[in-house]
Design an enzyme around this catalytic site. Structure first.
Site, PDB file in Angstrom:
ATOM      1  CE  LYS A 674     -18.694 -12.256  12.119  1.00 29.94           C
ATOM      2  NZ  LYS A 674     -17.706 -11.549  12.882  1.00 29.94           N
ATOM      3  CD  GLU A 755     -12.085 -14.112  -3.242  1.00 31.21           C
ATOM      4  OE1 GLU A 755     -10.920 -14.525  -3.359  1.00 31.21           O
ATOM      5  OE2 GLU A 755     -12.799 -13.776  -4.195  1.00 31.21           O
ATOM      6  CB  CYS A 789      -4.953 -14.151   1.780  1.00 29.39           C
ATOM      7  SG  CYS A 789      -5.751 -12.719   1.107  1.00 29.39           S
ATOM      8  CD  GLU A 885      -3.500 -18.972   4.849  1.00 31.55           C
ATOM      9  OE1 GLU A 885      -3.468 -17.977   4.127  1.00 31.55           O
ATOM     10  OE2 GLU A 885      -4.548 -19.470   5.289  1.00 31.55           O
TER      11      GLU A 885
END
Ligand SMILES: Cc1cc2nc3c(=O)[nH]c(=O)nc-3n(C[C@H](O)[C@H](O)[C@H](O)COP(=O)(O)OP(=O)(O)OC[C@H]3O[C@@H](n4cnc5c(N)ncnc54)[C@H](O)[C@@H]3O)c2cc1C
Length: 1006
Positions: A674, A755, A789, A885
Site C-alpha cells: 500500500k 520505522e 525522517c 516533529e
C-alpha cells in the site's frame, strides 16, 4: 633514444646542475617545518594526525584548547619516532600558554612558507623581492569555501580591491624579459570561481553562469582598464564544465571578445583534459583573439578519487602518476602546436615536465619569451632560480590571506610536498638520481594498474561453496552524476516525457489481475496543485479482502520457491529500475516535489535495496550448522512468516516501498503493498516493474487506498502475519498496539516492523570546521524541504562558537535556492500537500510565540505548497518546536554552555533516529560516538543520505523498533527461525565432520 628525449635529458641535467648549486631549504633538516615534514614522510599515521592538527589549530583561541588538542592528536604516538612531539606534549602540560604560543608561531611560520602575505600590503613585500629576482607574480586570494552570497560578494569585492592595489603598487614595473611583454601583463590575478557563487550546482550550469557572469564582468572590465590579466583557476571536477563554459561565454561577449589577457587552467590528471583543451582551442580560433592556458597536473587528486569511489562514479582522474605526466606532455604539445592562438603557461615543479616543454618548444621553433613557467610560492625555489638563469619567463603563484581561510591551501601544499609520488619529495628528500627523474613517463605506465574505475561485473559472483558462506558481492549502484551534460539532458527529456503523460490512470493489481473500482484517487503536483500527475483506482474493504485471499493462496508455493529464484526476481526488478531511472526520478520531481539529485538518490536506493536483500538472502538462507558435534547435526534455517502488509510513506516513495516489499518477497512472504496516497503513481510504477520482472500472481499485490480504511482493516486482519510500516509516530503506535491483539482464527503472532519519525539534533563543537558544519547543517535541515525522517531539526551550538556559527548559518540559509524542483539545482521545493503546508505554518506560528524568528525566506513561487526555510533561535529544550516533529523546512537553534549540556539536550527527546556532531577534537568525537542516543550517528557530515549496506538505517525510542533497513539483520524481521536436528550416529558410527552449510530444505516436487 628519440632526439626529443635527448634534448629533455640535456635540459633536465642543466636544470639539476643549477638547482644543486642552491639546495632547497624547505627540505633541509633544520627547523620545525622541516622536522614535521620529515616525520610525516616517515609515518603515515603521524602525517594524518599532523595535518589534522594543523587544520584545527588556526580556529583554536585559548592556550588550554591548543594543549588539549595537541594531547588528543599525539598522545598515543609510539615512542621512538616522534620525540619532538612527546617533549612538546609534556612541556605543554606544564606551561600551556608558552607551548601554545610556540606552536602557533611554528605553524604560522609553516603557513608563511606557502602564503605570500596576510593582506595586499603585506604581499607587496614578497612581490618586490621577486621582482629583484626577475620573477613575475599571479596573486590568489585565499578563502575558497564560501557558504553564502554575502561571503561570495565579499570575495568579489576583495578581488577588485586587490586588483586596484596591485596596479597602483606596480606602476612602472616592466616585464623581466623585455620582449613579447604584451602577452604577459605584470599584474596577474588568479580567481577561484566557486568563491564567487555559493550555490553552484553541477546539474545547473545555466544558473551558475547567470550568477557568476555579473560578478566576474566588473573584475574583467577593471582588469582590462588596468592592463592586468585574469586567470580562472580550476578546482574540483564538479565545477570544471561550468568554469570552462563561463570562461568561453564571458570572453566571447562583445566587451571582452578582443581582450587577450584572460586565461584558464587545464588539469592534465583528468581523462577529459585533452578533449577540453582541443575544444578551447577551437573556440579560441573562432573567437580570433589570444588567450592563455595554464597547464597543471591538478591539485585535487585525492579528493576526486575519494569522491568518485564514494558515489560509485567513474573516476575522472588517472590513477597512475606517470599517466598524468604523460598526459601533461601530450597536452603541452597540443598547446605549443597551437601557439598562434594560445599562450602556454606550464604550472609544474617537475623538472622532467619542464624540460619536456622547453625541448618541445625548441623543436617547434617557439621562442622562449612566448610562454612561461609558473610555480607556487614557497615551493621549488631552486628550480625557479635555475629557469630564470636559463632565460625563461617565470611567474610565481602567490596566495594572500589570513591563516584560517588559508588552512585548506596549506594542507594541500603539505600533502603535495609529502606525497609518495611527488617530484619534489623524490628530488629533494629522497635524492632520486637525475637519470631516474628524467625518464620518459610513458615507460613507467603499467597496463594493469589503471583499471576502468567503474565497477564492472557487480552482482555476478553467485558461486557458493559448502565451506564458505554463500552469497555474491554487494556494491551500491552509482548515483547519476549530473556533472555530465548528457545526464542533464536525459533528465530534462524525462521531465518532458513524464509531463506529457500526466493524468495516467493505474488499476489495483490483485492476484495478477488489473482491477478498477468506481473511485479514482488523484495525485497532484505539490509545486502546482492544479496539475494532476496521475490517478489510481481506490480500493475499499472488498478489494482488501480479495488481496489478502490472493496473497494467502500464493504463499504456499512462493514460500517453497528456492531463495535463488526469489533473489533473481529482485535483481531483475533492480535492472528495470535502473533502465527506467530518469523516468522514475522525473516522476518523483512532479509527484512529491523532490529536487533532481534527491529523486535520483531515491531510485538508486530502491535499486540498492533489491541487490542488497538478494545478496543477504543468499547469505542467510542456506541451513547453517549450529555446532560441530559428533553423531548429531543441527541446522538452523528460516521460514517466511506469511502474508506481509507493506505500508510506505511518500517521502522516499520508491526506496522505502521497494525496500520493504522486496525484503518481504525475497524472504518468501507474499505481500500487499500500500503506497502513500500522495505518491500512488510511483507505487503503481513499482508494481509494474515487479510484474515485468516476473512476480507470480498473488505474490505481490498493489492496493491503493485510504490508510484509515484499508490500512486499518488489513492491520487487524487475522490472515496478515507481518506488517512493515514506515511513517508517522501516531500511525505507527496505532499499528503496534492493534497488532498486539490476537484475533479469532489468527495463526501467527503478528510481527511489526515499525520505522517512525525523529527530532534529530546536530551539535556544533567549539572547534568545528565551520565551512563544513554550515554547509552540512543547511543541507540536513532544508534538503528536500526538511521532509526526511533523518532531517536535522535541532542545531545545538556551543556558546563559545555561537555568534560565528549564526552569522554564517543565517547568511547561508538566505542564499538557498527555493523553487519548483523541475528546474535543476533547486535545493528547497514545495512540501507534500496542503495539510502539511498548514501544519508547518502552524508550527512556525508556535515558534514565533515561543522563540525568536531569526530567519525566514521571502521570495517564494506564487503557487504551490512552498514553505519558506525558517530558523528560530533562543529555543529551549522544553518548547514545542524543540520536541515535536515538524517535518518541514524549520530549524530550531539551541545555545548550550558546553558539550555536557549539548549531549543532554540532544538526548532529551522522545526520538532517537539520527544525530550528528561537528568537531575536530578526537576526545569529544569519541565521547559523542558513545553517548548520542540515535540509531544513526554522523560525525562531521550531514545527518541525512543513508546508503544501503553502508549505513543501515533506523532508530529506537519513539523512532522505531530498532530494525535497520539496508542492514545485515533486516531480513530476519521477515523470517521465523527453525532448527532441524538429526541423530546421525548408526551403531556407534558417525561421520568425522558435518558440513557447515547444507542445501535448503525443499519440498519434494509433485
Ligand atoms: C602556478 C601553479 C598554479 C596551479 N594552479 C592550479 C589550479 O588552478 N588548479 C589545479 O587543480 N591545480 C593547480 N596547480 C597544480 C597543483 O597544485 C600541483 O602543484 C601540481 O599538480 C603538482 O604537479 P607537479 O608537476 O609540480 O609535480 P609532480 O610531482 O610531477 O606531480 C604531482 C601531481 O601528479 C598527480 N598525481 C599524483 N598521484 C597520482 C596518481 N597516482 N595518478 C595520477 N596522477 C597523480 C597529481 O596531480 C599531483 O598533484 C597549479 C600549480 C602551479 C605550479
Amino acid at each position: 633514444m628519440s632526439s626529443l628525449q635527448v634534448q629533455i635529458e640535456a635540459r633536465g641535467e642543466r636544470i639539476f646542475d643549477l638547482v644543486d648549486r642552491h639546495p632547497e631549504s624547505i627540505f633541509s633538516k633544520a627547523g620545525f617545518y622541516q622536522r614535521m615534514m620529515a616525520l610525516s614522510m616517515r609515518d603515515e599515521h603521524f602525517k594524518v594526525q599532523m595535518f589534522r592538527f594543523v587544520d584545527v589549530l588556526a580556529s583554536l583561541r585559548r592556550s588550554g584548547d591548543i594543549v588539549q588538542h595537541l594531547e588528543e592528536y599525539f598522545a598515543d604516538m609510539r615512542d621512538g619516532f616522534a620525540p619532538v612531539i612527546h617533549t612538546g606534549v609534556r612541556l605543554a602540560r606544564i606551561v600551556p600558554w608558552l607551548s601554545s604560543m610556540v606552536l602557533r608561531r611554528n605553524v604560522s611560520g609553516m603557513a608563511r612558507q606557502f602564503i605570500a602575505g596576510k593582506n595586499p600590503d603585506d604581499v607587496m613585500k614578497t612581490l618586490r623581492k621577486r621582482r629583484q629576482q626577475n620573477i613575475g607574480f599571479t596573486v590568489d586570494l585565499l578563502g575558497e569555501a564560501v557558504v553564502s552570497e554575502t561571503e561570495a560578494d565579499a570575495y568579489a569585492a576583495r578581488c577588485l580591491e586587490l586588483l586596484e592595489h596591485l596596479a597602483r603598487e606596480t606602476r612602472g614595473w616592466r616585464n623581466p624579459l623585455g620582449i613579447n611583454s604584451e602577452l604577459f601583463p605584470v599584474v596577474n590575478l588568479s580567481v577561484k570561481i566557486s568563491a564567487l557563487y555559493s550555490q553552484m550546482n553541477p546539474a545547473d550550469p545555466a544558473d551558475a553562469l547567470a550568477h557568476l557572469a555579473p560578478k566576474l564582468r566588473p573584475i574583467l572590465r577593471r582588469a582590462r582598464e588596468l592592463s592586468a590579466f585574469i586567470n580562472f583557476d580550476m578546482e574540483s571536477y564538479a565545477h570544471k564544465n561550468t568554469t570552462l563554459d563561463l570562461f568561453k561565454t564571458l570572453c566571447t561577449e562583445a566587451e571582452f571578445n578582443d581582450w587577450p589577457h584572460a586565461g584558464i587552467v587545464i588539469q592534465a590528471y583528468l581523462r577529459d583534459a585533452e578533449a577540453d583543451l582541443r575544444d578551447l582551442i577551437e573556440w579560441g580560433r573562432a573567437r580570433g583573439t589570444r588567450f592563455t592556458v595554464r597547464l597543471v597536473k591538478g591539485a585535487y587528486w585525492d579528493y576526486e578519487k575519494i569522491k568518485s569511489r564514494q558515489n560509485g562514479w567513474d573516476c575522472p582522474v588517472y590513477l597512475q602518476k606517470p599517466e598524468s605526466d604523460v598526459n601533461f606532455e601530450a597536452l603541452a604539445r597540443v598547446l605549443l602546436e597551437n601557439e598562434s592562438i594560445v599562450t602556454a603557461a606550464f604550472g609544474s615543479h617537475n623538472v622532467r615536465s619542464i624540460a619536456h616543454a622547453q625541448a618541445l618548444a625548441e623543436e617547434l621553433g617557439i621562442d622562449r619569451s612566448r610562454f612561461e613557467f609558473q610555480f607556487l610560492y614557497g615551493m621549488a625555489g631552486p628550480i625557479k632560480r635555475a629557469l630564470v638563469e636559463m632565460g625563461y619567463r617565470v611567474r610565481e603563484y602567490c596566495p594572500v590571506g589570513e591563516l584560517l581561510p588559508g588552512m585548506s591551501y596549506l594542507v594541500r601544499r603539505l600533502l603535495e610536498n609529502t606525497s609518495n609520488e611527488g617530484f619534489l619529495r623524490a628530488k629533494f628528500s629522497e635524492h632520486v638520481s637525475a637519470a631516474q627523474l628524467l625518464r620518459d613517463p610513458s615507460e613507467l605506465v603499467t597496463c594493469d594498474g589503471d583499471k576502468p574505475a567503474g565497477i564492472k561485473n557487480r552482482h555476478q559472483r553467485n558461486g557458493a561453496s559448502r565451506a564458505a558462506p554463500p552469497g555474491d558481492i554487494f556494491e551500491d549502484s552509482p548515483l547519476v552524476n549530473f556533472v555530465y551534460k548528457e545526464s542533464q539532458e536525459k533528465m530534462q527529456a524525462a521531465l518532458r516525457d513524464v509531463r506529457s503523460r500526466f493524468g495516467r490512470k493505474f488499476p489495483l493489481v490483485i492476484n495478477g489481475e488489473k482491477i478498477w473500482t468506481n473511485k479514482l484517487t488523484p495525485s497532484v503536483n505539490p509545486s502546482a496543485p492544479n496539475e494532476i500527475v496521475g490517478y489510481a483506482a481506490e480500493a475499499g474493504i472488498p478489494e482488501a479482502e480479495r488481496a489478502v485471499k490472493a496473497a494467502r493462496a500464493a504463499f504456499g508455493k512462493w514460500s517453497r520457491t528456492s531463495f535463488e529464484e526469489r533473489a533473481q526476481l529482485l535483481e531483475r526488478a533492480a535492472a528495470i529500475l535502473d533502465r527506467r531511472r530518469y523516468e522514475l526520478s522525473a516522476l518523483e520531481v512532479f509527484e512529491v516535489g523532490k529536487p533532481w539529485a534527491e529523486a535520483d538518490g531515491d531510485i538508486r536506493e530502491a535499486i540498492d535495496f533489491c541487490h542488497f536483500y538478494a545478496h543477504q538472502m543468499r547469505l542467510i538462507s542456506r541451513p547453517r550448522l549450529t555446532q560441530q558435534v559428533p553423531g548429531e547435526e543441527s541446522y538452523q534455517h528460516y521460514w517466511p512468516r506469511g502474508v506481509a502488509l507493506v505500508i510506505a510513506p511518500w517521502n522516499f516513495p520508491m526506496a522505502i516501498l521497494c525496500g520493504m516489499a522486496s525484503a518481504a518477497l525475497v524472504t518468501g512472504n507474499t505481500a500487499i503493498m500500500k503506497p502513500s496516497e500522495q505518491s500512488l503513481n510511483i507505487g503503481a510504477m513499482l508494481m509494474e516493474i515487479f510484474e515485468e520482472a516476473g512476480v507470480p500472481p498473488g505474490v505481490l499485490n498493489f492496493l491503493n487506498g485510504r490508510g484509515s480504511v484499508i490500512g486499518a482493516h488489513l492491520v487487524d486482519h487475522k490472515d496478515v502475519d507481518l506488517i512493515a510500516f514506515t511513517g508517522s509516530r501516531e500511525v505507527g503506535l496505532g499499528i503496534w498496539e492493534s497488532a498486539g491483539k490476537t484475533r479469532e482464527g489468527q495463526r501467527e503472532l503478528k510481527h511489526v516492523i515499525c520505522e517512525m519519525g525523529g527530532k534529530n539534533a546536530m551539535i556544533v563543537d567549539s572547534d568545528a570546521d565551520l565551512d563544513e558544519a554550515i554547509v552540512d547543517s543547511i543541507y540536513s535541515a532544508f534538503g528536500y524541504q526538511g521532509q526526511k525522517c533523518s532531517a536535522l531539526s535541532r542545531l545545538i551550538v556551543l556558546e563559545e562558537n555561537y555568534d560565528r556559527v549564526m552569522e554564517r548559518l543565517l547568511n547561508a540559509a538566505a542564499s538557498l535556492r527555493v523553487g519548483n524542483p523541475e528546474a535543476p539545482g533547486i535545493m528547497v521545493g514545495p512540501v507534500i500537500d496542503e495539510a502539511a503546508y498548514r501544519r508547518i505554518l502552524e508550527y512556525i506560528d508556535i515558534g514565533k510565540s515561543e522563540a525568536t524568528l531569526a530567519y525566514q525566506a521571502k521570495d517564494l513561487p506564487p503557487q504551490g505548497y512552498f514553505i519558506p526555510p525558517t530558523i528560530f533561535t533562543g529555543v529551549k529544550p522544553d518548547m514545542r518546536i524543540a520536541r515535536e516533529e515538524i517535518f518541514g523546512p524549520v530549524l530550531s537553534v539551541l545555545k548550550v554552555r558546553d558539550l555536557d549540556e549539548a549531549i543532554e539536550v540532544a538526548n532529551g527527546t522522545d526520538y532517537a533516529l539520527t544525530g550528528g556532531f561537528f568537531s575536530r577534537s578526537p576526545a569529544n568525537i569519541e565521547r559523542v560516538k558513545a553517548q548520542l542516543e540515535a540509531g544513526n550517528v554522523y560525525i562531521n557530515r550531514s545527518c541525512t543520505g543513508a546508503i544501503v549496506g553502508r549505513h543501515p538505517f533506523g532508530g529506537f525510542k519513539m523512532s522505531g523498533g530498532g530494525t535497520k533497513a539496508g542492514g545485515a539483520d533486516y531480513l530476519l524481521q521477515f523470517l521465523l527461525p527453525r532448527v532441524v536436528t538429526e541423530n546421525i550416529m548408526r551403531h556407534g558410527f558417525a561421520p568425522e565432520e558435518t558440513p557447515q552449510y547444507r542445501d535448503e530444505f525443499l519440498w519434494p516436487s509433485r
